[in-house]
Motif scaffolding. Structure first.
Motif, PDB file in Angstrom:
ATOM      1  N   UNK A 149      30.248-108.628 167.353  1.00  0.00           N
ATOM      2  CA  UNK A 149      30.284-108.577 165.965  1.00  0.00           C
ATOM      3  C   UNK A 149      30.695-107.066 165.459  1.00  0.00           C
ATOM      4  N   UNK A 150      31.249-106.720 164.264  1.00  0.00           N
ATOM      5  CA  UNK A 150      31.637-105.361 163.769  1.00  0.00           C
ATOM      6  C   UNK A 150      31.027-105.183 162.582  1.00  0.00           C
ATOM      7  N   UNK A 151      29.908-104.313 162.595  1.00  0.00           N
ATOM      8  CA  UNK A 151      29.448-103.799 160.949  1.00  0.00           C
ATOM      9  C   UNK A 151      30.083-102.684 160.482  1.00  0.00           C
ATOM     10  N   UNK A 152      30.445-102.478 159.161  1.00  0.00           N
ATOM     11  CA  UNK A 152      30.948-101.474 158.587  1.00  0.00           C
ATOM     12  C   UNK A 152      29.779-101.193 157.517  1.00  0.00           C
ATOM     13  N   UNK A 153      29.729 -99.883 157.148  1.00  0.00           N
ATOM     14  CA  UNK A 153      28.918 -99.498 156.138  1.00  0.00           C
ATOM     15  C   UNK A 153      29.414 -98.749 155.275  1.00  0.00           C
ATOM     16  N   UNK A 154      28.861 -98.843 154.167  1.00  0.00           N
ATOM     17  CA  UNK A 154      29.252 -97.764 152.869  1.00  0.00           C
ATOM     18  C   UNK A 154      27.902 -97.398 151.959  1.00  0.00           C
ATOM     19  N   UNK A 155      27.679 -96.266 151.534  1.00  0.00           N
ATOM     20  CA  UNK A 155      26.544 -96.109 150.755  1.00  0.00           C
ATOM     21  C   UNK A 155      26.779 -95.074 149.650  1.00  0.00           C
ATOM     22  N   UNK A 156      26.205 -95.193 148.528  1.00  0.00           N
ATOM     23  CA  UNK A 156      26.151 -94.335 147.472  1.00  0.00           C
ATOM     24  C   UNK A 156      24.598 -94.152 146.878  1.00  0.00           C
ATOM     25  N   UNK A 157      24.432 -93.087 146.389  1.00  0.00           N
ATOM     26  CA  UNK A 157      23.012 -92.879 145.822  1.00  0.00           C
ATOM     27  C   UNK A 157      22.810 -92.483 144.421  1.00  0.00           C
ATOM     28  N   UNK A 158      21.932 -93.475 143.697  1.00  0.00           N
ATOM     29  CA  UNK A 158      21.694 -93.036 142.333  1.00  0.00           C
ATOM     30  C   UNK A 158      20.247 -92.836 142.082  1.00  0.00           C
ATOM     31  N   UNK A 159      19.867 -91.535 141.595  1.00  0.00           N
ATOM     32  CA  UNK A 159      18.473 -91.167 141.237  1.00  0.00           C
ATOM     33  C   UNK A 159      17.752 -91.462 142.921  1.00  0.00           C
ATOM     34  N   UNK A 161      17.455 -94.226 144.595  1.00  0.00           N
ATOM     35  CA  UNK A 161      17.929 -95.497 145.146  1.00  0.00           C
ATOM     36  C   UNK A 161      19.140 -95.222 146.148  1.00  0.00           C
ATOM     37  N   UNK A 162      19.144 -95.674 147.269  1.00  0.00           N
ATOM     38  CA  UNK A 162      20.336 -95.814 148.019  1.00  0.00           C
ATOM     39  C   UNK A 162      21.065 -97.355 148.157  1.00  0.00           C
ATOM     40  N   UNK A 163      22.186 -97.268 147.518  1.00  0.00           N
ATOM     41  CA  UNK A 163      23.081 -98.563 147.497  1.00  0.00           C
ATOM     42  C   UNK A 163      23.767 -98.697 148.765  1.00  0.00           C
ATOM     43  N   UNK A 164      23.720 -99.592 149.457  1.00  0.00           N
ATOM     44  CA  UNK A 164      23.988 -99.776 150.851  1.00  0.00           C
ATOM     45  C   UNK A 164      24.949-101.100 150.790  1.00  0.00           C
ATOM     46  N   UNK A 165      26.261-101.044 151.127  1.00  0.00           N
ATOM     47  CA  UNK A 165      26.989-102.234 151.151  1.00  0.00           C
ATOM     48  C   UNK A 165      27.644-102.399 152.696  1.00  0.00           C
TER      49      UNK A 165
END
Length: 257
Positions: A149-159, A161-165
């Motif tokens: 399989x193939x995993x794609x990641x994207x991240x953003x940070x607020x305060x 907390x790291x938001x990971x999609x």
């Protein structure tokens, strides 16, 4: 341990073999956040502790693997377990969750007990963490198999907390996805326990670990540790069969981009 000249040559060839496969694979996949279907990879999990006098050579081995194979599809994670913390020195990176993860491998691999240092490769083989020959052999074996399989990641940070999609292009049934926030480097001055008086360097330290049943796509939140700086961390994701422990896909992403 004393090695013969023949053994030293064999180990050198094996390390070159790891590097050769890694370079070939990386040339086909320029996006560091992707591990496309069919690409080989090796997830190398070290279970270690600052309270264990046998562990520093294993920490050094994974540092060597990391430094000598910079373009390799190697996903290295160092879990600092907590069951050494009662021996006079509390490892500041230790976590009960990492001891529990190691216990999962005792069950999956039909082992008799926990021990450190221990290396597990792709959830399928284990060896003493300081055993370079066995580790390289396990990595070479992992790099001879295809991912599923193939995993794609994207991240953003607020305060804090790291938001990971993530997106997973593969069969999610019966699998878990694990997201590890990894600190690339650190050092500790140990003043008690078996490593009293030693300055211990560490690499690829798991600082947070989130897991859930694999979905085609989803988002998770990871709390960042004190002193977090994105340039000093990376995110490693991998998909693991819940019944057998086999890791079928992996990806990573730098967090300072």
């Amino acid at each position: 341990m004393e090695f013969t000249k023949q053994n030293r040559i064999a180990k050198t060839v094996a390390l070159s073999f790891v590097l050769g496969i890694a370079s070939c694979t990386q040339a086909q996949n320029s996006n560091p956040s992707d591990s496309a279907p069919g690409k080989a990879f090796a997830v190398v999990e070290l279970f270690t502790s600052e309270g264990c006098s046998s562990c520093p050579p294993a920490d050094k081995l994974i540092e060597q693997l990391q430094e000598e194979n910079p373009n390799a599809p190697l996903y290295i994670l160092a879990y600092h377990v907590d069951y050494w913390d009662h021996q006079g020195w509390k490892d500041r990176f230790s976590n009960r969750a990492y001891s529990s993860r190691q216990q999962q491998y005792v069950n999956w691999l039909n082992l008799t007990s926990l021990y450190t240092p221990q290396i597990v490769v792709n959830g399928q083989s284990e060896n003493t963490g300081s055993d370079e020959g066995a580790t390289v052999q396990a990595i070479n074996n992992a790099l001879s198999h295809h991912s599923q399989g193939n995993i794609s990641l994207s991240t953003s940070k607020k305060n804090d907390v790291l938001e990971v999609s993530y997106q997973f292009n593969g069969d999610p049934k019966g699998n878990s996805i694990l997201l590890a926030l990894v600190q690339k480097k650190a050092e500790s001055n140990v003043t008690a326990g078996e490593n009293t008086g030693r300055r211990l360097p560490h690499v690829q330290i798991v600082r947070a670990l989130q897991a859930e049943d694999t979905r085609s796509q989803h988002s998770l939140q990871i709390k960042t540790p004190d002193g977090y700086k994105p340039e000093g961390y990376e995110l490693i994701a991998f998909v693991q069969n819940k019944k057998t422990g086999k890791i079928i896909a992996a990806a990573k992403s730098d967090l300072d981009q």
